[in-house]
Design a protein around this motif. Structure first.
Motif, PDB file in Angstrom:
ATOM      1  N   ALA A  50      -0.730   5.229   0.803  1.00 20.41           N
ATOM      2  CA  ALA A  50       0.059   5.429   1.869  1.00 20.41           C
ATOM      3  C   ALA A  50       1.170   6.694   1.229  1.00 20.41           C
ATOM      4  O   ALA A  50       1.658   7.549   2.141  1.00 20.41           O
ATOM      5  N   LYS A  51       1.617   6.520   0.191  1.00 23.97           N
ATOM      6  CA  LYS A  51       2.695   7.339  -0.686  1.00 23.97           C
ATOM      7  C   LYS A  51       2.085   8.720  -0.623  1.00 23.97           C
ATOM      8  O   LYS A  51       2.750   9.709  -0.188  1.00 23.97           O
ATOM      9  N   ASP A  52       0.580   8.889  -0.909  1.00 27.47           N
ATOM     10  CA  ASP A  52       0.145  10.327  -0.949  1.00 27.47           C
ATOM     11  C   ASP A  52      -0.102  10.842   0.451  1.00 27.47           C
ATOM     12  O   ASP A  52      -0.194  12.003   0.625  1.00 27.47           O
ATOM     13  N   ARG A  53      -0.306   9.879   1.342  1.00 22.95           N
ATOM     14  CA  ARG A  53      -0.522  10.338   2.696  1.00 22.95           C
ATOM     15  C   ARG A  53       0.825  10.952   3.261  1.00 22.95           C
ATOM     16  O   ARG A  53       0.786  12.005   3.792  1.00 22.95           O
ATOM     17  N   ILE A  54       2.067  10.520   2.973  1.00 25.26           N
ATOM     18  CA  ILE A  54       3.341  10.814   3.259  1.00 25.26           C
ATOM     19  C   ILE A  54       3.287  12.399   2.741  1.00 25.26           C
ATOM     20  O   ILE A  54       3.939  13.301   3.275  1.00 25.26           O
ATOM     21  N   LEU A 111       4.205  -1.431  -3.206  1.00 29.37           N
ATOM     22  CA  LEU A 111       4.556  -1.547  -1.806  1.00 29.37           C
ATOM     23  C   LEU A 111       5.035  -3.194  -1.567  1.00 29.37           C
ATOM     24  O   LEU A 111       4.525  -3.998  -2.234  1.00 29.37           O
ATOM     25  N   LEU A 112       5.865  -3.327  -0.521  1.00 25.19           N
ATOM     26  CA  LEU A 112       6.410  -4.580  -0.306  1.00 25.19           C
ATOM     27  C   LEU A 112       5.232  -5.273   0.609  1.00 25.19           C
ATOM     28  O   LEU A 112       5.210  -6.472   0.696  1.00 25.19           O
ATOM     29  N   ASP A 113       4.756  -4.479   1.510  1.00 23.85           N
ATOM     30  CA  ASP A 113       3.614  -4.619   2.177  1.00 23.85           C
ATOM     31  C   ASP A 113       2.624  -3.642   2.626  1.00 23.85           C
ATOM     32  O   ASP A 113       2.898  -2.494   2.094  1.00 23.85           O
ATOM     33  N   PHE A 165      -3.429  -2.577  -0.035  1.00 21.21           N
ATOM     34  CA  PHE A 165      -2.691  -3.590   0.159  1.00 21.21           C
ATOM     35  C   PHE A 165      -3.155  -5.002   0.925  1.00 21.21           C
ATOM     36  O   PHE A 165      -3.171  -4.502   2.218  1.00 21.21           O
ATOM     37  N   ILE A 166      -4.050  -6.036   0.347  1.00 24.24           N
ATOM     38  CA  ILE A 166      -4.695  -6.889   1.289  1.00 24.24           C
ATOM     39  C   ILE A 166      -5.443  -6.312   2.418  1.00 24.24           C
ATOM     40  O   ILE A 166      -5.567  -6.640   3.378  1.00 24.24           O
ATOM     41  N   MET A 167      -6.304  -5.332   2.018  1.00 27.45           N
ATOM     42  CA  MET A 167      -7.142  -4.497   2.847  1.00 27.45           C
ATOM     43  C   MET A 167      -6.313  -3.850   4.088  1.00 27.45           C
ATOM     44  O   MET A 167      -6.921  -3.442   5.165  1.00 27.45           O
ATOM     45  N   GLY A 168      -5.134  -3.586   3.928  1.00 25.49           N
ATOM     46  CA  GLY A 168      -4.290  -3.002   5.042  1.00 25.49           C
ATOM     47  C   GLY A 168      -4.422  -3.816   6.079  1.00 25.49           C
ATOM     48  O   GLY A 168      -3.784  -3.368   7.137  1.00 25.49           O
ATOM     49  N   SER A 169      -4.261  -5.086   5.982  1.00 26.69           N
ATOM     50  CA  SER A 169      -4.124  -6.033   7.136  1.00 26.69           C
ATOM     51  C   SER A 169      -3.023  -6.072   7.821  1.00 26.69           C
ATOM     52  O   SER A 169      -1.931  -6.113   7.135  1.00 26.69           O
TER      53      SER A 169
END
Ligand SMILES: [Zn+2]
Length: 276
Positions: free
Chosen positions: A53-57, A100-102, A125-129
């Motif tokens: 997610a951070k790299d996406r940003i 990540l927190l979630d 993170f838990i498969m992005g669920s």
């Protein structure tokens, strides 16, 4: 074992971890630095690797413009759920492992100098669920976008769908985010949904499919249930590659396949084209 021995041992087994990676698309050994320069794309076959997610940003938003919203929202374990492991322990481990927190990050930033509301889910993170926190962060993101009349961009990387560890509280999130998106739509907002590998289950079945414009990265796995489950249910042979971006484009489920290198430009162009 000494360091040199360990290295010899690793070389014998094939590609050492760290500098090199095996491409799942073409099986080539890819120098990680080369793939990173291409935003996480295989230089041999253009397979799009996982990016965090951070790299996406960093890839999509203008440098230094991202401001996170609701960063303090942290998951709980309301059902005291336990399978192989206690959910509370799993959460703690995933948080330590991913930083990540979630599974979602949301906020605002600029895309080629256009202000947007921006969300991204992380399949690490838990498969992005989508548990309560992912659903709540995304809902608040949509509400902020509505209030401030911002274009809304959500990049989905979620193989997990709803998060079973939170039971019905997780399933509710699908309706909650979708309802917020309906209000955003009534207010005239523009929602660009970007599907990446993988986008499955309750994420695909809610916000990810509700974009005014739906982009997908090449060769992404996109669908609801896995092929084995579908086959066992409907008992017919399934078309080859029916859960890929290319198949879904051909059948009208997505609007465009956008390679990662073009994503930022295409989002900016679409915002302008829609006059937002
Ligand atoms: Zn490859």
């Amino acid at each position: 074992m000494t360091t040199s021995k360990r290295e010899t041992h690793r070389r014998k087994r094939g590609v050492p971890e760290g500098l090199w990676m095996r491409c799942p698309g073409c099986q080539a050994a890819v120098f990680k630095k080369d793939a990173e320069k291409l935003l996480g794309v295989c230089p041999e076959c253009e397979f799009h690797f996982y990016v965090s997610a951070k790299d996406r940003i960093a890839q999509v938003l203008d440098e230094g413009t991202f401001e996170e919203w609701d960063a303090q929202l942290a998951p709980m374990d309301p059902l005291n759920f336990e399978d192989k492991k206690k959910y509370a322990d799993k959460l703690r481990d995933e948080q330590q492992r991913t930083g990540l927190l979630d599974a979602a990050i949301t906020g605002t930033g600029m895309i080629r100098a256009r202000r947007v509301a921006f969300g991204v889910t992380d399949s690490a993170f838990i498969m992005g669920s989508m548990g309560s926190v992912v659903g709540e962060r995304l809902t608040r993101l949509v509400e902020q976008a509505t209030e401030h009349r911002l274009p809304l961009i959500i990049i989905s990387g979620s193989g997990g769908g709803a998060r079973m560890h939170e039971g019905i509280l997780s399933l509710m999130q699908m309706a909650k985010v979708s309802a917020a998106l309906a209000r955003y739509d009534q207010a005239g907002g523009l929602f660009i949904s970007v599907l990446t590998n993988p986008t499955m289950g309750g994420v695909a079945a809610s916000f990810a499919s509700l974009g005014d414009v739906v982009f997908a990265e090449p060769r992404a796995l996109i669908g609801f249930a896995g092929p084995r489950t579908i086959k066992a249910t409907i008992k017919i042979e399934l078309p080859k590659g029916f859960q890929t971006s290319e198949f879904l484009l051909e059948h009208g489920f997505i609007d465009r396949i956008v390679p990662r290198s073009k994503l930022k430009t295409e989002i900016a162009r679409t915002i302008d084209y829609c006059g937002k």
